[in-house]
Design a protein around this motif. Structure first.
Motif, PDB file in Angstrom:
ATOM      1  N   PHE A  97       0.824  -1.211   0.000  1.00  0.00           N
ATOM      2  CA  PHE A  97       0.000   0.000   0.000  1.00  0.00           C
ATOM      3  C   PHE A  97       0.858   1.261   0.000  1.00  0.00           C
ATOM      4  N   TYR A  98       2.002   1.209   0.666  1.00  0.00           N
ATOM      5  CA  TYR A  98       2.908   2.353   0.639  1.00  0.00           C
ATOM      6  C   TYR A  98       3.439   2.572  -0.785  1.00  0.00           C
ATOM      7  N   GLY A  99       3.784   1.465  -1.458  1.00  0.00           N
ATOM      8  CA  GLY A  99       4.240   1.570  -2.849  1.00  0.00           C
ATOM      9  C   GLY A  99       3.161   2.133  -3.757  1.00  0.00           C
ATOM     10  N   HIS A 100       1.927   1.736  -3.549  1.00  0.00           N
ATOM     11  CA  HIS A 100       0.830   2.292  -4.354  1.00  0.00           C
ATOM     12  C   HIS A 100       0.617   3.768  -4.044  1.00  0.00           C
ATOM     13  N   LYS A 101       0.848   4.170  -2.811  1.00  0.00           N
ATOM     14  CA  LYS A 101       0.720   5.587  -2.460  1.00  0.00           C
ATOM     15  C   LYS A 101       1.797   6.406  -3.170  1.00  0.00           C
ATOM     16  N   ILE A 102       3.018   5.881  -3.209  1.00  0.00           N
ATOM     17  CA  ILE A 102       4.106   6.575  -3.905  1.00  0.00           C
ATOM     18  C   ILE A 102       3.798   6.681  -5.394  1.00  0.00           C
ATOM     19  N   GLU A 103       3.275   5.582  -5.992  1.00  0.00           N
ATOM     20  CA  GLU A 103       2.918   5.589  -7.416  1.00  0.00           C
ATOM     21  C   GLU A 103       1.738   6.502  -7.709  1.00  0.00           C
ATOM     22  N   GLY A 104       0.896   6.696  -6.712  1.00  0.00           N
ATOM     23  CA  GLY A 104      -0.307   7.485  -6.919  1.00  0.00           C
ATOM     24  C   GLY A 104      -1.425   6.705  -7.604  1.00  0.00           C
ATOM     25  N   LYS A 105      -1.333   5.376  -7.558  1.00  0.00           N
ATOM     26  CA  LYS A 105      -2.351   4.539  -8.195  1.00  0.00           C
ATOM     27  C   LYS A 105      -3.040   3.680  -7.140  1.00  0.00           C
ATOM     28  N   LYS A 106      -4.341   3.462  -7.357  1.00  0.00           N
ATOM     29  CA  LYS A 106      -5.069   2.552  -6.481  1.00  0.00           C
ATOM     30  C   LYS A 106      -4.686   1.117  -6.830  1.00  0.00           C
ATOM     31  N   PRO A 107      -4.621   0.239  -5.824  1.00  0.00           N
ATOM     32  CA  PRO A 107      -4.366  -1.171  -6.132  1.00  0.00           C
ATOM     33  C   PRO A 107      -5.476  -1.745  -7.011  1.00  0.00           C
ATOM     34  N   SER A 108      -5.089  -2.426  -8.085  1.00  0.00           N
ATOM     35  CA  SER A 108      -6.088  -2.931  -9.036  1.00  0.00           C
ATOM     36  C   SER A 108      -6.913  -4.072  -8.470  1.00  0.00           C
TER      37      SER A 108
END
Length: 129
Positions: free
Chosen positions: A91-102
Motif C-alpha cells: 500500500f505504501y508503494g501504491h501511495k508513492i505511485e499514486g495509483k489505487k491497487p487494481s
C-alpha cells in the motif's frame, strides 16, 4: 512485496492440515490444494509462466515445511507477520505511485500479480512467455 504475499498466504493455508498424508512426514494441507488450482489457472494463461509459478509454489511449500519443522515460532505467526508487513509495503508503494491497487476492482488481480512478477523475471533473464 507480491511474492511475500504469495508466500504468506501459502503459509497460512499450509497451516490448515487435512487428514491424509503424502509421505509419512508430509501431511496434505489446504495450501497444496489451492496451489494446484492456481497452477492450473496459470498454465491455462501461459505454459512457461505456469512452470515458473509451479516452481515458485513448490519453493513456498518447501519453505513452509522448513519453517514448520525447524523454526521455534509457529508457521502461522511467521506468515501473519510477513503478510502484514508485505501489505503495508504494497500500500505504501501504491501511495508513492499514486495509483489505487487494481485488486480492489477485481479479485482476479490477486492471481495476476504473482504472474506479472514472473513475467518481469522472465524478461530480465531473456525467457519468452
Amino acid at each position: 512485496m507480491r511474492s511475500c504475499n504469495f508466500f504468506s498466504i501459502t503459509g497460512l493455508l499450509y497451516f490448515i492440515k487435512l487428514p491424509w498424508f503424502i509421505t509419512p512426514n508430509v501431511q496434505l494441507n489446504m495450501a497444496m490444494i489451492v496451489l494446484a488450482f492456481a497452477i492450473i489457472y496459470y498454465f491455462r494463461l501461459s505454459a512457461s509462466i505456469g512452470i515458473g509459478m509451479f516452481l515458485f509454489g513448490l519453493f513456498c511449500l518447501i519453505l513452509c515445511y522448513i519453517i514448520e519443522s525447524f523454526v521455534p515460532f509457529s508457521l502461522w505467526l511467521v506468515c501473519l507477520m510477513i503478510f502484514v508487513a508485505a501489505w503495508i509495503g504494497q500500500f505504501y508503494g501504491h501511495k508513492i505511485e499514486g495509483k489505487k491497487p487494481s485488486f480492489l476492482k477485481d479479485l482476479q488481480f490477486l492471481l495476476i500479480g504473482p504472474m506479472w512478477l514472473m513475467s518481469f523475471l522472465y524478461k530480465k533473464i531473456g525467457l519468452k512467455y
